[in-house]
Design a protein around this motif. Structure first.
Motif, PDB file in Angstrom:
ATOM      1  N   ALA A  78       2.095  -1.260  -0.849  1.00 16.80           N
ATOM      2  CA  ALA A  78       2.958  -0.160  -1.304  1.00 16.80           C
ATOM      3  C   ALA A  78       2.589   1.107  -0.552  1.00 16.80           C
ATOM      4  N   PHE A  79       3.568   1.689   0.122  1.00 21.63           N
ATOM      5  CA  PHE A  79       3.364   2.978   0.791  1.00 21.63           C
ATOM      6  C   PHE A  79       4.023   4.030  -0.093  1.00 21.63           C
ATOM      7  N   ILE A  80       3.196   4.790  -0.828  1.00 24.98           N
ATOM      8  CA  ILE A  80       3.704   5.756  -1.803  1.00 24.98           C
ATOM      9  C   ILE A  80       3.995   7.077  -1.105  1.00 24.98           C
ATOM     10  N   THR A  81       5.241   7.531  -1.206  1.00 27.56           N
ATOM     11  CA  THR A  81       5.572   8.874  -0.727  1.00 27.56           C
ATOM     12  C   THR A  81       6.413   9.614  -1.771  1.00 27.56           C
ATOM     13  N   GLN A  93      -0.187   4.471  -9.126  1.00 27.87           N
ATOM     14  CA  GLN A  93      -1.441   3.862  -8.692  1.00 27.87           C
ATOM     15  C   GLN A  93      -2.014   2.952  -9.775  1.00 27.87           C
ATOM     16  N   GLY A  94      -1.938   3.394 -11.027  1.00 30.74           N
ATOM     17  CA  GLY A  94      -2.425   2.564 -12.126  1.00 30.74           C
ATOM     18  C   GLY A  94      -1.645   1.269 -12.247  1.00 30.74           C
ATOM     19  N   TYR A  95      -0.330   1.353 -12.122  1.00 33.27           N
ATOM     20  CA  TYR A  95       0.521   0.153 -12.157  1.00 33.27           C
ATOM     21  C   TYR A  95       0.157  -0.806 -11.027  1.00 33.27           C
ATOM     22  N   LEU A  96       0.016  -0.263  -9.815  1.00 35.07           N
ATOM     23  CA  LEU A  96      -0.291  -1.113  -8.659  1.00 35.07           C
ATOM     24  C   LEU A  96      -1.681  -1.730  -8.773  1.00 35.07           C
ATOM     25  N   ASP A  97      -2.632  -0.984  -9.325  1.00 31.81           N
ATOM     26  CA  ASP A  97      -3.970  -1.556  -9.566  1.00 31.81           C
ATOM     27  C   ASP A  97      -3.878  -2.750 -10.513  1.00 31.81           C
ATOM     28  N   MET A  98      -3.066  -2.637 -11.544  1.00 34.24           N
ATOM     29  CA  MET A  98      -2.982  -3.715 -12.538  1.00 34.24           C
ATOM     30  C   MET A  98      -2.382  -4.996 -11.968  1.00 34.24           C
ATOM     31  N   ILE A  99      -1.438  -4.840 -11.023  1.00 39.72           N
ATOM     32  CA  ILE A  99      -0.819  -6.053 -10.470  1.00 39.72           C
ATOM     33  C   ILE A  99      -1.443  -6.461  -9.132  1.00 39.72           C
ATOM     34  N   GLY A 100      -2.460  -5.710  -8.688  1.00 39.60           N
ATOM     35  CA  GLY A 100      -3.220  -6.123  -7.520  1.00 39.60           C
ATOM     36  C   GLY A 100      -2.565  -5.856  -6.181  1.00 39.60           C
ATOM     37  N   ILE A 101      -1.778  -4.774  -6.084  1.00 41.04           N
ATOM     38  CA  ILE A 101      -1.120  -4.428  -4.818  1.00 41.04           C
ATOM     39  C   ILE A 101      -1.841  -3.239  -4.183  1.00 41.04           C
ATOM     40  N   PRO A 102      -2.326  -3.368  -2.930  1.00 47.69           N
ATOM     41  CA  PRO A 102      -2.968  -2.221  -2.265  1.00 47.69           C
ATOM     42  C   PRO A 102      -1.945  -1.154  -1.907  1.00 47.69           C
ATOM     43  N   TYR A 103      -2.422   0.084  -1.794  1.00 48.38           N
ATOM     44  CA  TYR A 103      -1.532   1.213  -1.509  1.00 48.38           C
ATOM     45  C   TYR A 103      -2.269   2.247  -0.666  1.00 48.38           C
ATOM     46  N   ASN A 104      -1.531   3.241  -0.185  1.00 50.11           N
ATOM     47  CA  ASN A 104      -2.033   4.169   0.837  1.00 50.11           C
ATOM     48  C   ASN A 104      -2.704   5.421   0.318  1.00 50.11           C
ATOM     49  N   THR A 105      -2.622   5.697  -0.969  1.00 51.16           N
ATOM     50  CA  THR A 105      -3.064   7.004  -1.486  1.00 51.16           C
ATOM     51  C   THR A 105      -4.419   6.908  -2.178  1.00 51.16           C
ATOM     52  N   CYS A 106      -4.854   8.054  -2.731  1.00 51.35           N
ATOM     53  CA  CYS A 106      -6.027   8.070  -3.598  1.00 51.35           C
ATOM     54  C   CYS A 106      -5.792   7.160  -4.803  1.00 51.35           C
ATOM     55  N   ASP A 107      -6.881   6.777  -5.486  1.00 54.57           N
ATOM     56  CA  ASP A 107      -6.732   5.899  -6.644  1.00 54.57           C
ATOM     57  C   ASP A 107      -6.168   6.665  -7.835  1.00 54.57           C
ATOM     58  N   ALA A 108      -5.991   5.961  -8.946  1.00 51.45           N
ATOM     59  CA  ALA A 108      -5.334   6.549 -10.116  1.00 51.45           C
ATOM     60  C   ALA A 108      -6.112   7.741 -10.666  1.00 51.45           C
ATOM     61  N   ARG A 267     -16.212  14.518  -2.484  1.00 52.96           N
ATOM     62  CA  ARG A 267     -16.523  14.828  -3.883  1.00 52.96           C
ATOM     63  C   ARG A 267     -15.388  14.398  -4.807  1.00 52.96           C
ATOM     64  N   LEU A 268     -14.152  14.511  -4.335  1.00 55.33           N
ATOM     65  CA  LEU A 268     -12.996  14.109  -5.153  1.00 55.33           C
ATOM     66  C   LEU A 268     -12.705  12.611  -5.045  1.00 55.33           C
ATOM     67  N   ASN A 269     -13.499  11.898  -4.235  1.00 56.74           N
ATOM     68  CA  ASN A 269     -13.333  10.453  -4.031  1.00 56.74           C
ATOM     69  C   ASN A 269     -11.934  10.127  -3.511  1.00 56.74           C
ATOM     70  N   CYS A 270     -11.498  10.895  -2.515  1.00 58.70           N
ATOM     71  CA  CYS A 270     -10.158  10.690  -1.953  1.00 58.70           C
ATOM     72  C   CYS A 270     -10.118   9.426  -1.096  1.00 58.70           C
ATOM     73  N   ARG A 271      -8.906   8.899  -0.947  1.00 59.18           N
ATOM     74  CA  ARG A 271      -8.646   7.777  -0.057  1.00 59.18           C
ATOM     75  C   ARG A 271      -7.396   8.096   0.738  1.00 59.18           C
ATOM     76  N   GLY A 272      -7.233   7.414   1.885  1.00 58.73           N
ATOM     77  CA  GLY A 272      -6.038   7.621   2.689  1.00 58.73           C
ATOM     78  C   GLY A 272      -5.958   9.041   3.195  1.00 58.73           C
ATOM     79  N   MET A 273      -4.729   9.570   3.274  1.00 62.62           N
ATOM     80  CA  MET A 273      -4.549  10.932   3.792  1.00 62.62           C
ATOM     81  C   MET A 273      -4.303  11.903   2.647  1.00 62.62           C
ATOM     82  N   VAL A 274      -4.906  13.072   2.762  1.00 64.95           N
ATOM     83  CA  VAL A 274      -4.618  14.176   1.843  1.00 64.95           C
ATOM     84  C   VAL A 274      -4.470  15.436   2.690  1.00 64.95           C
ATOM     85  N   ARG A 275      -3.938  16.475   2.076  1.00 61.75           N
ATOM     86  CA  ARG A 275      -3.806  17.768   2.740  1.00 61.75           C
ATOM     87  C   ARG A 275      -4.417  18.832   1.844  1.00 61.75           C
ATOM     88  N   ILE A 276      -5.279  19.643   2.417  1.00 62.55           N
ATOM     89  CA  ILE A 276      -5.950  20.694   1.651  1.00 62.55           C
ATOM     90  C   ILE A 276      -5.446  22.050   2.127  1.00 62.55           C
TER      91      ILE A 276
END
Length: 327
Positions: A78-81, A93-108, A267-276
């Motif tokens: 899943a590519f979440i935009t 993210q929580g839904y995708l975690d439950m059904i076992g689908i990887p995704y591009n963003t930070c976790d839930a 510190r925020l335990n980010c994954r994938g890409m973020v913008r600050i």
């Protein structure tokens, strides 16, 4: 090599719906067709649909699939935009975690926390070199005494929804007389709002991502708005703001900023890409944290694609590395 079925999730429940659609169009145009079969899934409060030709096909959320011309397509990724809820606040993210689908963003958890500006500021507090504007958090259910706010914080003030995106519902207020209207406006977007002191200086935004297992800080963009502040109109109306990528900064400042945003990412335990987003205070050039965006805009002229190109990378390779890293 197996072609990966990618569900490109776009839309959402907020005023950023069209922004998300534009992001999805650019992502779809830049994903490598030899590696990925891309299906754009439009999400709203009533349905998740894949549109092809004159067909509108509902997604089966039980197994994260669509059936096209009698053939079931099960997705590998899943590519979440989706900007705002439910794609930026941890719900998808929580839904995708439950059904076992990887995704591009930070976790839930990280997505939910970073959607809340006050919580995020509390977590990044203490990072060496990082400062934050003095602020007050208000809840809609509580009493709001504008006199107390005016005596606690120095004008001008920014009033913004605590969980909003794209500066929707945001106001800049110069005296106590403008507080009530600005607070009312912000509460139309969220049940929590943040009131913070204005930091005068140059405004920047910088992308950071984990690519090939390594944290990579992209070149910063300086945002020069012809408006009083960088609101929704300034972000999405051509010609209202100037965006300079890469920003004109000395090498030592570039390194200092990279160190700060890397520590925030960790510190925020980010994954994938973020913008600050941040401001360099006028005079001292101190780094003042504004917010972190965990599903930043991806239209052709959005900041992250600009920064990827400025770094000498192709947007196609960048998106591919995000997918491969998450899988």
């Amino acid at each position: 090599m197996k072609t990966i079925n990618v569900a490109l999730l776009a839309g959402g429940f907020t005023g950023e719906y069209e922004v998300s659609i534009n992001s999805a169009k650019n992502i779809a145009a830049n994903l490598d067709v030899s590696k990925y079969n891309v299906y754009t899934i439009l999400i709203n409060r009533h349905e998740w649909v894949y549109e092809t030709g004159d067909q509108r096909i509902n997604m089966d959320k039980n197994d994260f699939s669509v059936t096209v011309n009698g053939e079931k397509v099960k997705f590998d990724f899943a590519f979440i935009t989706v900007h705002g809820t439910p794609g930026e606040d941890g719900k998808l993210q929580g839904y995708l975690d439950m059904i076992g689908i990887p995704y591009n963003t930070c976790d839930a958890t990280t997505s939910a926390i970073t959607m809340n500006k006050a919580y995020t500021k509390a977590i990044v507090n203490g990072i060496h070199g990082l400062h934050a504007a003095k602020s007050i958090q208000l809840h809609q259910r509580d009493e709001h005494d504008t006199a107390t706010i005016a005596s606690t914080l120095k004008f001008p003030l920014f009033i913004k929804p605590n969980n909003g995106g794209s500066s929707v519902g945001m106001s800049k207020v110069y005296n106590v007389g403008g507080l009530h209207e600005a607070i009312t406006k912000a509460f139309k977007e969220d049940s929590q709002i943040l009131i913070e002191e204005f930091i005068k200086g140059r405004e920047f935004s910088i992308g950071i991502a984990r690519l090939n297992g390594k944290i990579t800080v992209l070149p910063a963009t300086e945002i020069i708005s012809s408006k009083d502040f960088f609101d929704y109109e300034a972000k999405y109306t051509p010609g209202v703001s100037e965006e300079i990528t890469p920003a004109d900064l000395p090498g030592d400042k570039v390194q200092e900023i990279a160190d700060i945003v890397t520590q925030a990412y960790l510190r925020l335990n980010c994954r994938g890409m973020v913008r600050i987003d941040f401001i360099l205070l006028e005079g001292t050039q101190e780094f003042y944290f504004i917010e972190v965006n965990t599903t930043p805009g991806q239209s052709a002229n959005s900041l992250i694609p600009q920064q990827v190109r400025a770094a000498g990378m192709s947007v196609t390779d960048f998106y591919g590395q995000l997918i491969e890293g998450a899988m």
